[in-house]
Design a protein around this motif. Structure first.
Motif, PDB file in Angstrom:
ATOM      1  N   GLN A   1       0.823  -1.211   0.000  1.00 31.00           N
ATOM      2  CA  GLN A   1       0.000   0.000   0.000  1.00 31.00           C
ATOM      3  C   GLN A   1       0.865   1.273   0.000  1.00 31.00           C
ATOM      4  OE1 GLN A   1      -1.945  -1.203   3.474  1.00 31.00           O
ATOM      5  NE2 GLN A   1      -0.293  -0.686   4.859  1.00 31.00           N
ATOM      6  N   SER A   2       0.238   2.382  -0.344  1.00 34.49           N
ATOM      7  CA  SER A   2       0.968   3.662  -0.388  1.00 34.49           C
ATOM      8  C   SER A   2      -0.005   4.827  -0.513  1.00 34.49           C
ATOM      9  CB  SER A   2       1.906   3.679  -1.599  1.00 34.49           C
ATOM     10  OG  SER A   2       2.432   4.975  -1.800  1.00 34.49           O
ATOM     11  N   LEU A   3       0.316   5.908   0.153  1.00 36.91           N
ATOM     12  CA  LEU A   3      -0.357   7.189  -0.117  1.00 36.91           C
ATOM     13  C   LEU A   3       0.635   8.141  -0.801  1.00 36.91           C
ATOM     14  CD1 LEU A   3      -2.827   9.146   0.257  1.00 36.91           C
ATOM     15  CD2 LEU A   3      -1.628   9.989   2.272  1.00 36.91           C
ATOM     16  N   ARG A   4       1.722   8.444  -0.085  1.00 39.44           N
ATOM     17  CA  ARG A   4       2.671   9.454  -0.547  1.00 39.44           C
ATOM     18  C   ARG A   4       3.413   9.040  -1.815  1.00 39.44           C
ATOM     19  NH1 ARG A   4       1.278  10.144   4.405  1.00 39.44           N
ATOM     20  NH2 ARG A   4       1.261   7.889   4.321  1.00 39.44           N
ATOM     21  N   THR A   5       3.936   7.824  -1.810  1.00 36.56           N
ATOM     22  CA  THR A   5       4.792   7.417  -2.926  1.00 36.56           C
ATOM     23  C   THR A   5       3.987   7.374  -4.230  1.00 36.56           C
ATOM     24  OG1 THR A   5       6.114   6.154  -1.374  1.00 36.56           O
ATOM     25  CG2 THR A   5       6.394   5.638  -3.711  1.00 36.56           C
ATOM     26  N   ARG A   6       2.831   6.732  -4.159  1.00 33.47           N
ATOM     27  CA  ARG A   6       2.017   6.634  -5.379  1.00 33.47           C
ATOM     28  C   ARG A   6       1.632   8.021  -5.883  1.00 33.47           C
ATOM     29  NH1 ARG A   6      -3.720   3.484  -6.666  1.00 33.47           N
ATOM     30  NH2 ARG A   6      -4.008   4.555  -8.652  1.00 33.47           N
TER      31      ARG A   6
ATOM     32  N   ILE B   1       8.883   0.409  -8.817  1.00 27.86           N
ATOM     33  CA  ILE B   1       8.371  -0.767  -8.090  1.00 27.86           C
ATOM     34  C   ILE B   1       8.489  -0.557  -6.590  1.00 27.86           C
ATOM     35  CG2 ILE B   1       8.635  -3.286  -7.745  1.00 27.86           C
ATOM     36  CD1 ILE B   1      10.384  -2.951 -10.497  1.00 27.86           C
ATOM     37  N   ARG B   2       7.428  -0.947  -5.856  1.00 30.17           N
ATOM     38  CA  ARG B   2       7.488  -1.047  -4.384  1.00 30.17           C
ATOM     39  C   ARG B   2       7.251  -2.502  -4.010  1.00 30.17           C
ATOM     40  NH1 ARG B   2       4.595   2.420   0.347  1.00 30.17           N
ATOM     41  NH2 ARG B   2       6.443   3.654  -0.106  1.00 30.17           N
ATOM     42  N   CYS B   3       8.151  -3.065  -3.235  1.00 29.65           N
ATOM     43  CA  CYS B   3       7.978  -4.448  -2.776  1.00 29.65           C
ATOM     44  C   CYS B   3       8.799  -4.699  -1.517  1.00 29.65           C
ATOM     45  CB  CYS B   3       8.413  -5.429  -3.871  1.00 29.65           C
ATOM     46  SG  CYS B   3       8.069  -7.138  -3.415  1.00 29.65           S
TER      47      CYS B   3
ATOM     48  N   TYR C   1      16.236  -0.572   0.962  1.00 34.30           N
ATOM     49  CA  TYR C   1      16.343   0.867   0.679  1.00 34.30           C
ATOM     50  C   TYR C   1      14.980   1.500   0.376  1.00 34.30           C
ATOM     51  CZ  TYR C   1      21.132  -0.693  -0.386  1.00 34.30           C
ATOM     52  OH  TYR C   1      22.371  -1.275  -0.337  1.00 34.30           O
ATOM     53  N   HIS C   2      14.842   2.762   0.777  1.00 32.09           N
ATOM     54  CA  HIS C   2      13.718   3.610   0.320  1.00 32.09           C
ATOM     55  C   HIS C   2      14.386   4.907  -0.185  1.00 32.09           C
ATOM     56  CE1 HIS C   2       9.875   5.280  -0.268  1.00 32.09           C
ATOM     57  NE2 HIS C   2       9.332   5.116   0.917  1.00 32.09           N
ATOM     58  N   PRO C   3      15.026   4.819  -1.361  1.00 31.74           N
ATOM     59  CA  PRO C   3      15.911   5.929  -1.767  1.00 31.74           C
ATOM     60  C   PRO C   3      15.194   7.239  -2.048  1.00 31.74           C
ATOM     61  CG  PRO C   3      15.753   4.265  -3.514  1.00 31.74           C
ATOM     62  CD  PRO C   3      15.050   3.700  -2.320  1.00 31.74           C
ATOM     63  N   PHE C   4      13.921   7.197  -2.422  1.00 33.13           N
ATOM     64  CA  PHE C   4      13.226   8.461  -2.675  1.00 33.13           C
ATOM     65  C   PHE C   4      12.730   9.089  -1.376  1.00 33.13           C
ATOM     66  CE2 PHE C   4      13.078   6.507  -6.898  1.00 33.13           C
ATOM     67  CZ  PHE C   4      13.618   7.549  -7.630  1.00 33.13           C
ATOM     68  N   GLN C   5      12.438   8.276  -0.368  1.00 34.25           N
ATOM     69  CA  GLN C   5      12.118   8.851   0.941  1.00 34.25           C
ATOM     70  C   GLN C   5      13.372   9.501   1.521  1.00 34.25           C
ATOM     71  OE1 GLN C   5       9.066   9.066   2.689  1.00 34.25           O
ATOM     72  NE2 GLN C   5      10.357  10.529   3.780  1.00 34.25           N
ATOM     73  N   GLY C   6      14.496   8.784   1.421  1.00 29.32           N
ATOM     74  CA  GLY C   6      15.748   9.336   1.947  1.00 29.32           C
ATOM     75  C   GLY C   6      16.118  10.636   1.260  1.00 29.32           C
TER      76      GLY C   6
ATOM     77  N   HIS D   1       9.115  12.704  10.271  1.00 27.65           N
ATOM     78  CA  HIS D   1       8.579  11.339  10.135  1.00 27.65           C
ATOM     79  C   HIS D   1       8.206  11.167   8.663  1.00 27.65           C
ATOM     80  CE1 HIS D   1       6.301   7.682  10.609  1.00 27.65           C
ATOM     81  NE2 HIS D   1       6.623   7.615  11.880  1.00 27.65           N
ATOM     82  N   CYS D   2       8.494   9.979   8.117  1.00 27.67           N
ATOM     83  CA  CYS D   2       8.196   9.726   6.701  1.00 27.67           C
ATOM     84  C   CYS D   2       6.694   9.623   6.442  1.00 27.67           C
ATOM     85  CB  CYS D   2       8.883   8.447   6.254  1.00 27.67           C
ATOM     86  SG  CYS D   2       8.367   7.007   7.224  1.00 27.67           S
ATOM     87  N   LEU D   3       5.913   9.312   7.492  1.00 26.45           N
ATOM     88  CA  LEU D   3       4.474   9.053   7.412  1.00 26.45           C
ATOM     89  C   LEU D   3       4.188   7.808   6.552  1.00 26.45           C
ATOM     90  CD1 LEU D   3       3.099  12.693   6.955  1.00 26.45           C
ATOM     91  CD2 LEU D   3       3.399  11.416   9.109  1.00 26.45           C
ATOM     92  N   PRO D   4       3.163   7.022   6.835  1.00 24.34           N
ATOM     93  CA  PRO D   4       2.180   7.280   7.884  1.00 24.34           C
ATOM     94  C   PRO D   4       2.775   6.991   9.266  1.00 24.34           C
ATOM     95  CG  PRO D   4       1.775   5.127   6.930  1.00 24.34           C
ATOM     96  CD  PRO D   4       2.897   5.733   6.139  1.00 24.34           C
TER      97      PRO D   4
ATOM     98  N   ASN E   1       8.380  17.225  -0.217  1.00 26.03           N
ATOM     99  CA  ASN E   1       9.681  17.071  -0.876  1.00 26.03           C
ATOM    100  C   ASN E   1       9.819  15.748  -1.619  1.00 26.03           C
ATOM    101  OD1 ASN E   1      10.819  19.602  -0.463  1.00 26.03           O
ATOM    102  ND2 ASN E   1      11.515  19.077   1.611  1.00 26.03           N
ATOM    103  N   ARG E   2       8.936  14.769  -1.311  1.00 30.34           N
ATOM    104  CA  ARG E   2       8.902  13.561  -2.130  1.00 30.34           C
ATOM    105  C   ARG E   2       8.673  13.943  -3.596  1.00 30.34           C
ATOM    106  NH1 ARG E   2       7.778   8.594   0.027  1.00 30.34           N
ATOM    107  NH2 ARG E   2       8.398   7.989  -2.070  1.00 30.34           N
ATOM    108  N   LEU E   3       7.729  14.852  -3.811  1.00 32.22           N
ATOM    109  CA  LEU E   3       7.371  15.279  -5.166  1.00 32.22           C
ATOM    110  C   LEU E   3       8.576  15.903  -5.875  1.00 32.22           C
ATOM    111  CD1 LEU E   3       4.976  15.933  -7.210  1.00 32.22           C
ATOM    112  CD2 LEU E   3       4.945  18.187  -6.134  1.00 32.22           C
TER     113      LEU E   3
END
Ligand code: CP
Length: 348
Positions: free
Chosen positions: A58-63, A118-120, A155-160, A306-309, A334-336
């Motif tokens: 699932q995802s809110l921010r990334t998607r 991809i998210r997995c 890794y979550h390189p785009f959150q980082g 916090h990265c949220l949620p 800033n994710r965007l």
């Protein structure tokens, strides 16, 4: 410096990039952010391009940041539910007429679009640590277009990236910034460890004074910790691990507490496949909450990240996350900008 070398590159892990390259991405992200604030359109940058988005979780921010980002760049984000396509699967994990081998999916989508994201992590790879990252690398091996990591089990390189953009936004520098990445309690133990691992990798790479805090039993991947030590040496920053939350908080400029799972939730040989034991470690450490008392132990001007949620009332109290020191929605925004920068560089 922006050169043609960016075109076609994958973004699977921050460790695949040099500090200079990450600084280029930061510069581009801030430029796009400034231009958007000035009302400038970016629709000329990736017109007609398609990003395929495969979400096993699932995802809110990334998607939404990827989809909105592609729209703003003049292209299209195309959401793919692995349960509604033939689920991309690695050799050895295939089920007839239900899955499709990753190599075939990667080559098919490469004929139709311009990048695959991809998210997995976790259940879709049966909590085999590293299996999701291996799948992303398999996609990258077969795809002729860039593959982007929207969070795997390492890794979550785009959150980082959004995290360090937020630090730069708020402090104007990385040098001398005391950055605390801390574990926090949550009733749910099924939390991947990609966010803290990427946060400490970027922060040490960029030269922050980084503290990783967690109770005993919540250790992160030793390979990541070693890399953080090496980055800190190269960047002139610092890296240490602390097992006492209150000690760790003293004087910090960035306070970033979130839950992650202990290693024993993973399958052997990395872990023990033991969810009950994981829960016991969590339940011993309910005092690891970022409330006003704890935040007051940090620097007076500290920011709460916090990265949220987030799990309100467990990881963080309402007065902290909704209070004046919280920057969580700037961080989410800033994710965007970070993702638009990378897409613009690699999908041209
Ligand atoms: N921070 C983050 O990755 O959020 P989502 O799970 O909502 O995408």
């Amino acid at each position: 410096m922006i050169t043609q070398k960016w075109r076609g590159k994958d973004y699977l892990a921050e460790t695949d990039f040099t500090r200079e390259e990450i600084e280029t991405i930061i510069d581009v992200a801030f430029e796009l952010k400034r231009q958007r604030a000035m009302g400038q359109s970016h629709a000329h940058l990736l017109p007609g391009k398609t990003l395929f988005l495969i979400f096993y979780n699932q995802s809110l921010r990334t998607r939404n940041s990827f989809e909105a980002g592609m729209t703003q760049l003049g292209g299209h984000g195309h959401f793919l539910d692995p349960g509604k396509i033939y689920t991309p699967a690695m050799e050895g994990y295939e089920v007839a007429y239900s899955t499709e081998r990753v190599s075939d999916v990667a080559r098919t989508l490469s004929r139709m679009g311009d990048a695959i994201a991809i998210r997995c992590y976790g259940d879709p790879v049966q909590w085999r640590y590293g299996a999701a990252h291996d799948m992303l690398k398999e996609f990258a091996k077969w795809a002729d277009i860039p593959v982007l990591n929207m969070e795997d089990d390492i890794y979550h390189p785009f959150q980082g990236l959004a995290d360090i953009l937020t630090v730069k936004d708020k402090f104007g520098t990385f040098k001398g910034v005391k950055f605390l990445m801390s574990w926090a309690y949550s009733p749910s133990v099924d939390k991947p460890r990609a966010v803290p691992q990427s946060a400490i990798l970027y922060a040490t790479m960029m030269g922050c004074d980084v503290t990783l805090a967690h109770p005993a039993g919540m250790e992160l991947d030793p390979v990541i910790l070693k890399q953080c030590g090496d980055y800190a040496k190269d960047s002139g920053g610092a890296f240490r691990v602390e097992n006492n939350f209150e000690k760790a908080l003293q004087g910090q400029h960035v306070v970033y507490p979130k839950a992650w799972c202990p290693v024993n939730i993973y399958k052997p040989p990395i872990g023990q496949d033991d969810k009950k034991k994981s829960q016991e470690i969590f339940d011993r450490n309910k005092s690891w909450i970022c409330d006003a008392k704890h935040l007051a132990m940090a620097d007076k001007k500290a920011i709460y990240m916090h990265c949220l949620p987030c799990d309100r009332g467990y990881e963080v109290s309402n007065d902290v996350i909704d209070g004046p020191q919280s920057v969580v929605f700037d961080q989410a925004e800033n994710r965007l900008h970070g993702q638009k920068a990378v897409m613009n560089l690699v999908m041209r």
